[in-house]
Structures are given as C-alpha cells and as structure tokens.
Write a protein that holds these residues in place. Structure first.
Motif, short mmCIF file in Angstrom:
data_model
loop_
_atom_site.label_atom_id
_atom_site.label_comp_id
_atom_site.label_asym_id
_atom_site.label_seq_id
_atom_site.Cartn_x
_atom_site.Cartn_y
_atom_site.Cartn_z
N ILE A 131 0.79 -1.17 0.33
CA ILE A 131 0.30 0.50 -0.15
C ILE A 131 0.81 1.38 -0.01
N SER A 132 0.29 2.46 -0.97
CA SER A 132 1.47 3.19 -1.05
C SER A 132 0.31 4.80 -0.03
N TRP A 133 0.69 5.85 0.04
CA TRP A 133 -0.32 7.38 0.42
C TRP A 133 1.10 7.64 -0.13
N ASP A 134 0.09 9.46 0.00
CA ASP A 134 0.93 11.15 0.39
C ASP A 134 0.93 11.48 1.94
N HIS A 135 2.23 11.83 1.96
CA HIS A 135 1.88 12.49 2.83
C HIS A 135 1.68 14.41 2.39
N CYS A 138 2.38 6.46 -7.67
CA CYS A 138 2.21 5.19 -7.83
C CYS A 138 0.98 4.51 -8.28
N SER A 139 1.23 3.38 -8.27
CA SER A 139 0.01 2.35 -9.08
C SER A 139 -0.47 1.48 -8.32
N SER A 140 -2.10 1.28 -8.10
CA SER A 140 -2.47 -0.36 -8.23
C SER A 140 -2.46 -1.02 -8.98
N ILE A 141 -1.82 -2.30 -9.08
CA ILE A 141 -1.79 -3.44 -9.57
C ILE A 141 -3.08 -4.73 -8.78
N SER A 142 -2.83 -5.56 -10.23
CA SER A 142 -3.85 -6.66 -9.83
C SER A 142 -3.74 -7.46 -9.22
N SER A 143 -3.83 -8.57 -9.02
CA SER A 143 -3.68 -9.80 -8.96
C SER A 143 -3.28 -10.57 -10.83
N ILE A 144 -2.63 -11.39 -11.10
CA ILE A 144 -2.25 -12.02 -11.91
C ILE A 144 -3.40 -13.39 -12.09
N ASN A 145 -4.25 -13.04 -13.61
CA ASN A 145 -4.32 -14.71 -13.44
C ASN A 145 -4.51 -14.55 -15.36
#
Length: 379
Positions: A122-126, A272-279
């Motif tokens: 997980i990633s967030w901005d200050h 940042c990027s949100s990356i899914s599960s691999i399927n």
C-alpha cells in the motif's frame, strides 16, 4: 511631548526581529512597527508594534533545560518614554501556550498493489506540512465490514507498507490507515481501499479473454487515471496491450493453445500504481502476425546474398524465406526459427552474376501466416 519606545524580549523572538528563521527553534516570533522596521520602535506620544508568530509542531514540547520540556512561551514588551528627570516605564507580557491539535488530518491513501509471493503493498501521500514525528497506523481486513486488524506502525517519511501473507492473489483485501504525531492525536481513518482482483474467462471459442476486475474505491479516486492492460508475451516480458476507463476488457489471443497471463494497473497522479492479481486463460490465436520488413539485401565477399529484416509481431515461430526464380515464381528457399533470428545468408547465391529478389513471411505458433513481405533485391 515625550518620545515613547517599545522593545521586546523572549526566547522565540527572531534575532533581527524580522526574519522568522533566526532563532533556536523556528519559526520565530517577529516584532516590527507598522512600516515593517525592527525595534527599537519609537513614536511621539504614541507608538505601535506588530507581534506575529506562526507556531509549529516543534513548539508543542521545547527543551527548557535540565531535562524539562515546556509548551508555554512568554514574551516581555517594554514601553518607556524620555521624560526628565525620571522616565516612565511599563511592562506587558504575552503568554502563548502551544497545544497539539485534538485530531490529526486523515492520511491521503492512494494505491494498493498485489505482489508476487502472496504479498500486498500500500502507498499513500504525505499531507502538506506533515511533521517528522508523524506515525502511520496500517489496518487490514478481508471483509469490507471488518473487523479491521492493526498490522503495523510506519514512521515518517516512509509512505509504503508491504503486507506479507495477504491472500490478495486469492480475493480482494481491504486496507485503511490513520496517523498521529506530537502535533495531533490519532486521526480519523483514511478512505478504505480494496485490492484489485482480476477475473479472466476464455470466450468466443477461446480466441479472446474476457477480463473483469473491481475498483479500489467507490467512487473512483479523483487522482486515479485510466487502467493499463498488461500481457506476458512469448519472450517473458510484460507489455501494455490496451487502456480503458472501465472495469472490463476483451483481450485477443496472442499465443496458440497456451496459458496467457494478464494483469491490470491503475496509475495515480501521485506516481504510485495499484496493480491487480495476475490471472489468465488458455487461448487460441487466430490473428495473423504483421508482415515482416526486409531492411536490406547485401552481398558478401563470397558472392552470397545476406538478408536482414525486422518484425513488429513478437509471437513469430518461424520466418519463411522466398526467392523469385527466372520464371517469375516464388520458391520457398528456407525457414528460420525464432523471433529474434533476423538474418539469413543464401549460400547457393549467384549474386555476383545476377541480382536476386527475396521476400519473407512470418508464421506464428498457431500456424497463422502473415502476408508475404514487400520484395527486396540484391545489387
């Protein structure tokens, strides 16, 4: 008529009374007259001074010596005239108590990614002005209704956290964060973000993959961009094969009777990027490769024609090489296997005596064949 003069003293007063960085624990207090000039401030009968101090988190507990900290600050203002034989003097104190905010602002939660080896990140901005004493608390649940379990505390300036054994490759996981610092008590929770779980089903005779996935938040974060679709190609590299603002995508097969791995990526304006599960799914390619392009045909010292070419399609199993005979017919000369092999030497060439004309065709792992390339002559 007497002149009246103002002076100020105090541990937080700027050394030059004007610059708010010239003290031991800035920001510093400033004290000037109405024209912006530093003390001593003098006026006939009447005098005015302007006191300003922008407090900061560092002022909640300042070292007062002997191991004692204090949040109480005192500024002494002295006013005196020039009356003779005895001038008049008066003192006034300004006392400021700096206390922490009752509640910190909620963190700016942006991205949640599914990693390999059963991990999530997980990633967030200050937030602007976040003090160095900020501590982020990470919470997790496998159910949107909870219960949420505390995972860990992360110290500023770190703004990422990796969750081991998250099971996000099996089903979506839910996260939120809160923060506190020496300036403020525990914040309210941030937005709850949901990891992206990708579903893939073969359709249309296994020639296409129907991809569907969930949003990380509803409504979409205003900082989120469009989804990128990534596929694992025959060289083992991930390539971007499409972009969409929706939560579904139809992917055409690129390999023959093999498992096609896929994932989606949601970039954020923060970087940042949100990356899914691999399927993926087993798909059958019915799309022919792009035509190869012959770059040049040269003649070596032995009089043999050497052909070099390029291909924009990566799923190429073999290149078929043709030569034009004296009757105007295309004769299959040879086959070169492997996408990366793009040079051929014609050892039975007669290029020292006549020019020779060649053409190529790309054939993929499913037997789909491109149109024959534009012909190219030796010189």
């Amino acid at each position: 008529m007497q002149d009246v003069t103002l002076e100020i003293s105090g541990g937080q007063v700027s050394d030059d009374y004007i610059t708010n960085s010239l003290c031991d624990n800035p920001p510093c207090a400033t004290f000037v007259n109405t024209s912006g000039s530093a003390p001593p401030i003098t006026g006939l009968q009447l005098v005015e001074g302007v006191f300003e101090w922008q407090t900061a988190c560092s002022h909640v507990a300042t070292d007062a010596g002997c191991g004692i900290t204090s949040n109480l600050y005192t500024f002494a203002i002295k006013a005196f005239d020039d009356f003779c034989p005895a001038n008049g003097i008066k003192f006034a104190n300004i006392k400021v108590t700096v206390v922490p905010s009752p509640v910190d602002n909620s963190p700016d939660f942006r991205c949640v990614s599914v990693l390999q080896n059963n991990k999530s990140e997980i990633s967030w901005d200050h937030l602007g002005g976040a003090p160095p004493s900020t501590v982020y608390s990470v919470f997790h649940s496998d159910n949107p209704n909870g219960p949420f379990i505390f995972l860990d505390s992360i110290m500023y300036p770190i703004n990422t956290y990796i969750h081991n054994n998250s099971n996000a490759n099996i089903t979506s996981q839910y996260y939120y964060i809160s923060s506190h610092s020496s300036c403020a008590s525990e914040s309210l929770p941030s937005d709850t973000l949901k990891s992206i779980y990708l579903n893939v089903s073969p359709i249309n005779g296994d020639t296409e993959a129907d991809m569907n996935w969930n949003s990380i938040h509803f409504p979409d974060l205003i900082t989120s961009l469009d989804y990128n679709i990534l596929a694992l190609n025959s060289l083992g590299s991930w390539t971007n094969v499409g972009t969409t603002s929706n939560n579904n995508f139809i992917f055409p097969a690129q390999t023959c009777n093999s498992f096609q791995s896929l994932y989606v990526e949601l970039p954020d304006l923060s970087g940042c990027s949100s990356i899914s599960s691999i399927n993926g799914a087993i798909l059958k390619d019915t799309i022919r490769p792009d035509n190869p392009i012959i770059n040049n045909v040269s003649v070596d010292v032995n009089g043999n024609s050497i052909i070099t070419w390029t291909s924009s399609s990566t799923d190429v199993d073999v290149y078929a090489i043709y030569i034009l005979d004296e009757f105007g017919s295309w004769i299959t000369l040879d086959s070169i296997f492997g996408f990366l092999n793009n040079t051929y030497t014609f050892n039975n060439s007669n290029a020292n005596s006549i020019y020779e004309t060649f053409s190529l065709r790309s054939i993929d792992s499913c037997g789909n064949s491109s149109i024959r390339s534009i012909e190219h002559n030796s010189i």
